[in-house]
Structure formats: C-alpha cells, structure tokens
Design an enzyme around this catalytic site. Structure first.
Site, short mmCIF file in Angstrom:
data_model
loop_
_atom_site.label_atom_id
_atom_site.label_comp_id
_atom_site.label_asym_id
_atom_site.label_seq_id
_atom_site.Cartn_x
_atom_site.Cartn_y
_atom_site.Cartn_z
N GLY A 104 0.75 -1.19 0.00
CA GLY A 104 -0.02 -0.02 0.02
C GLY A 104 0.92 1.45 0.09
N GLY A 156 -6.43 -4.18 -2.97
CA GLY A 156 -7.09 -4.76 -1.56
C GLY A 156 -6.19 -5.83 -1.08
NE ARG A 211 52.99 36.63 23.85
CZ ARG A 211 53.10 35.81 25.02
NH1 ARG A 211 52.08 34.73 24.66
NH2 ARG A 211 53.74 35.59 26.08
NE ARG A 223 -5.96 5.69 5.47
CZ ARG A 223 -6.57 4.71 6.10
NH1 ARG A 223 -7.63 4.60 6.91
NH2 ARG A 223 -6.39 3.31 5.64
CB SER A 237 44.74 30.80 26.69
OG SER A 237 44.60 29.95 27.77
CE1 TYR A 263 36.29 21.98 14.46
CE2 TYR A 263 38.25 23.00 13.09
CZ TYR A 263 37.24 21.90 13.36
OH TYR A 263 37.10 21.10 12.17
CG ASN A 291 40.45 21.83 10.29
OD1 ASN A 291 39.98 22.79 10.41
ND2 ASN A 291 39.55 20.72 10.11
CD GLU A 323 -12.45 -3.95 6.29
OE1 GLU A 323 -11.82 -3.14 6.64
OE2 GLU A 323 -12.18 -5.20 6.94
#
Ligand code: UD1
Ligand code: CA
Length: 484
Positions: free
Chosen positions: A14, A81, A462, A18, A427, A388, A408, A176
């Site tokens: 079927g 059916g 840095r 519905r 950090s 990340y 990455n 039915e």
C-alpha cells in the site's frame, strides 16, 4: 517458534495515502526503525519456513529497507485490496499442506509472543477437533478449522473491520468500517489484520472474492464468510492488550504508536538498571543499549547504535547519536555527541560538541564551547574551554588552553594537527595545519603556530609588550584639550 509447517505473508504494497508522503507508509520510522521492521521482527519469532512480502508502491525502496535475502517478494502493481495482495502470493501456498500467517505491514506493536500464542491456540483447536498433530502423517488437514484471527476490543473501533461472532469464538464475518451498518459500528471487537489460515482452504476461498463493496476492493477479510459458508470456521483469538493491534494509517497514529513503543523500552530499561528522570521527555531509539547504573536526565535524545556503559550519567538536554560511551563517564548538560567514542571516566560538557570519528580518551575532559571533529585524543587530556579541534591527533596528558583553534582548512583541503604527549598549548594558540607539536612542547598564548615545534621546546609568536607610563592621564588631557 511453532512446531507445524508455516509460511508467512506480510502485506506491504500500500501507498499509505493518509500519510500524505512521498515515502511508502511502512518505511516511516518508529524509534529509528521502519514500521515494517517491527512486523518482520515479530514474525521472525515463529521461524516460518518461508516469508513472502507483498510489495508494490515504491517497491525497490521497500525491498532495500527490509534487507532480507531469504524473503520472497511478490509484486502488486495495483493495490486492489488486501485479498488481491494475498491472491498474488497464492502460488507459494496453494499446494502447501500447512498454515499461512498473514499479517498487515502496519501493525508494529504486535509481539512475537502473541503470534506464537495464536499458533498454540490453533493447535489446541485442532486437537479439540480430534486431530492429533503429533501423529498426523500426511499433514495437518482437519475437517472444519480454517484458521484463527487475532482480535481485540479497542476503545475506538473507528476504521477497523468489526468482528461479528456467532456467540462462540467462531467468526461469522468481518465488516469493514465503510460497509458497516450503524449497529455493526457499535461493535468494538475489531480485526487486527493478523490471521493464520490452513493454506489449501485459504487458496480456495481467495478465488471466490469479489470487490462488490463500499471501497471496490478485494477484501481479505471476506474469506472468513466464504469459508463459513462451506462449513469451515475461523476462530477469534481475542487478546487482552489492544495496543498490540493498533495500526498506523496516518502520522497521528504513528505518533501514538511510537509513544507506546517508547514506553515499552523505558519499562524494559527501567527494570534493567537504568534511571530516567522525567522519562516522558527522554527519547531512546530501538538499537540503543545500556549497562546498569546509567542515569539519564530530562530532554535527552539517544539514537542509533549507541552503547552506554555502567555508572555513566547524562545530564539534561544532551543529544547522543551512534556513540560508544564508556564507564563512569559524565556527560554534562547541553552536549551534542555523534559517531564518536568516549572512553571511561571522561567528562564532556556542559555545552560540548563532539563530531564524527572522534575519540575522547580515558579520563579526558572536554569542556564548554569546545567543538571536536575527527580528532582522537589519549588519556587525561584536557580541552576545557572555547576551542575547535578538527582533524587532530592528540596524545596523553595534553593541556589545550582556552581559545585554541586547529586551523585545519586552507580553503581547499583539510590538514592534520599532531599534538604529542604532555604538550602544553597556551590559550588562544592558532595551530595552522599541517603542524606537529612535540612531546612536552609549549606554545605561548596568542601564538600563530605555522611550523613544527620540537619536543620540549617553547614556540612563541607575538610582539614584545610595550609599556607607556601614565597613559590614561595623558589620554584624558588630550581629550579635554580638543574639546575646549
Ligand atoms: C485492514 C482490514 C481491517 C482491519 C485493519 C487492521 C481489510 C479489508 N481490512 O484495514 O479489517 O481491521 O486492516 O489494521 O483487510 N495492502 C497491500 N495491498 C493492497 C492493500 C493493502 O499490500 O492492495 C497492505 C498495506 O500496505 C497495509 C495492509 O495491507 O500494510 C493493510 O492495508 P490498509 O489499507 O491499511 O487496511 P485497513 O484499511 O487498515
Ligand atoms: Ca491499516
């Protein structure tokens, strides 16, 4: 398992109009598995000699999902059916001196045990009729028992075939919904769509079906009345738990059935050492597996082939898909983990995201706002804040400082970062991959690391800090002057 010759037919051709869906009805899922999967699972309890599945609407998809090499597939191109569907499978049982279990593909809550009981009931009936199953050599032929249909009394019989009996357990006919008279509609004992028929009788009766009814369909249910006219009876086995026969014709019914299935699982796990706090809010799929002493808080969703080992706690609002979670792990609130392994004693979250193919080693700690993707880390390694980590191979006892990022992706390709044992990543380090940080190496905070760092070395990138004395005073004066 039944000890008489049995073949099974599952009806799954079927469209499921519905559902208003592109996807065939029987492939809509309940706790991560297609509706049809549950039906087939229950049928497999009986170990039938053959399983025949009638497919039609989007048959390739349905066959692929059912994924059963031993099954026989019968095609029903036009869904005329349930009777027509079984008729198309007739060649597989008309010469068969045994029984045929027929089951609709949309009754996922049926238990294998109940199907087994239907088989036992049939045997008892045959014995009662004076036919000895054990000694009957040429088969299971009997005089007038055509089969058994599973029925139940439901609170709302709307949509189901009503079972009309003759005052005994024998069924007179099944009417039915659309063909039922107002009085017949009052009957709340309904047809489950699950039957066991004596094969030759069924084959014969199917030939006599017609489609002279409200839906213009060949109803399988009409064979009951046809057989009775020949003095052969179908007996009703009324089962006490009506939820087992609930069928799924639309998405509302799907939600109701899924909820019942979920309650069954929660009950099972609850009795097997898992604590669910506020269980209504928790979502657990079929393939999820727990050891004892697992504790899960509200609003968690655990799906796929996830395995959670003993002593582990999962706090509120976590999503875990296809993961292996070790012993005594703490997954803190609002974490999202998929296709990964979390080893014993690790701590994840709160607010952590662990993506595909990651391994978080024993005792490691992934903290808030840390995203880990395709990265494997060893034991007792920490990345507790705002990072990340993608495509990284990280050793044991590594410390990843807050704000660290593995860069990455260069816009074309992904590259790997290797961080060896006991390295200390300051950090806000940017690790521009491909790059390797040696054992016990240190990176200075805020550095952009583009070259490999040898073992035990410090890498810092840095500018020197500059001090301007009394700067705030000077700035204030400058401002006041310009405003005068
Ligand atoms: C059917 C029964 C009804 C019963 C109910 C129980 C009939 C005529 N009615 O009604 O008495 O109470 O199930 O759930 O049998 N299918 C095919 N080919 C077709 C038509 C259907 O393979 O031509 C399959 C469907 O995919 C489905 C199953 O048969 O898996 C049942 O069909 P459905 O249309 O849902 O029947 P109901 O109206 O629910
Ligand atoms: Ca149905």
């Amino acid at each position: 398992m039944v000890d008489f010759p049995l073949r099974a037919i599952i009806l799954a051709a079927g469209k499921g109009t519905r559902f208003k869906s592109e996807k065939p009805k029987v492939l809509h899922t309940i706790l991560g598995k297609p509706i049809i999967w549950y039906v087939k699972f229950a049928v497999s309890w009986l170990k039938p000699n053959e399983t025949i599945i009638v497919v039609g609407h989007k048959k390739e998809e349905v066959v692929r999902e059912i994924n059963c090499d031993k099954c026989i597939y019968v095609e029903q191109d036009q869904q005329l059916g349930t009777g027509h569907a079984v008729l198309l499978a007739k060649k597989y049982f008309e010469e068969f001196d045994g029984y045929v279990l027929i089951i609709n593909g949309d009754v996922p809550l049926i238990r294998g045990e109940t199907l087994h009981n239907a088989g036992e009931y049939l045997k008892a009936l045959i014995r009662y009729e004076g036919v000895n199953l054990e000694t009957l050599r040429e088969g299971y032929r009997n005089k007038n028992i055509a089969g058994v249909a599973i029925t139940a009394k439901v609170p709302n019989p709307y949509g189901y075939g009503r079972v009309i009996k003759d005052g005994s357990h024998r069924i007179v006919k099944i009417v039915e919904e659309k063909d039922a008279s107002p009085q017949e509609k009052q009957i709340n004992e309904v047809n489950s769509g699950i039957y066991i028929f004596y094969a030759p009788y069924l084959a014969n009766a199917l030939e006599k079906l017609n489609n002279q009814n409200a839906q213009g369909e060949y109803y399988l249910t009409d064979v009951v009345e046809i057989l009775r006219q020949e003095g052969k009876y179908v007996y009703a086995l009324e089962i006490p738990d009506y939820t087992e026969i609930l069928n799924v014709n639309d998405r509302l019914q799907l939600a109701g059935v899924e909820n019942i299935m979920k309650q069954r699982f929660m009950t099972f796990w609850g009795l097997n050492g898992v604590t669910f706090h506020n269980p209504e809010s928790i979502w657990i799929e079929f393939d999820v597996d727990f050891s004892n002493d697992v504790e899960i808080f509200q609003n968690c969703m655990i799906t796929g082939k996830t395995k959670v080992d003993s002593g582990t706690t999962i706090e509120a609002n976590c999503i875990i898909k296809n993961c292996k979670i070790g012993k005594n792990v703490k997954i803190l609130a609002n974490s999202y983990i998929e296709n990964s392994v979390i080893e014993d004693n690790a701590i994840i979250g709160p607010f952590a995201r662990i993506r595909e193919s990651s391994i978080i080693g024993e005792g490691s700690h992934i903290g808030n706002f840390v995203e880990v993707k395709n990265s494997q880390m060893g034991k007792n390694t920490n990345a507790k804040h705002l990072s990340y980590l993608g495509d990284a191979q990280i050793g044991n006892e590594v410390n990843i400082g807050a704000g660290t990022i593995t860069c990455n992706y260069d816009g074309f390709q992904k590259h790997k970062t290797v961080i060896k044992d006991r390295a200390f990543i300051g950090s806000d380090t940017m690790l521009v991959a491909p790059v390797t940080i040696g054992e016990e190496a240190i990176t200075g905070s805020g550095s952009v690391i583009t070259k490999d760092v040898p073992d035990k070395a410090l890498a810092i990138e840095r500018n020197q800090q500059k001090i301007v004395e009394n700067y705030s005073e000077k700035r204030k004066k400058k401002y006041e002057k310009s405003n005068n």
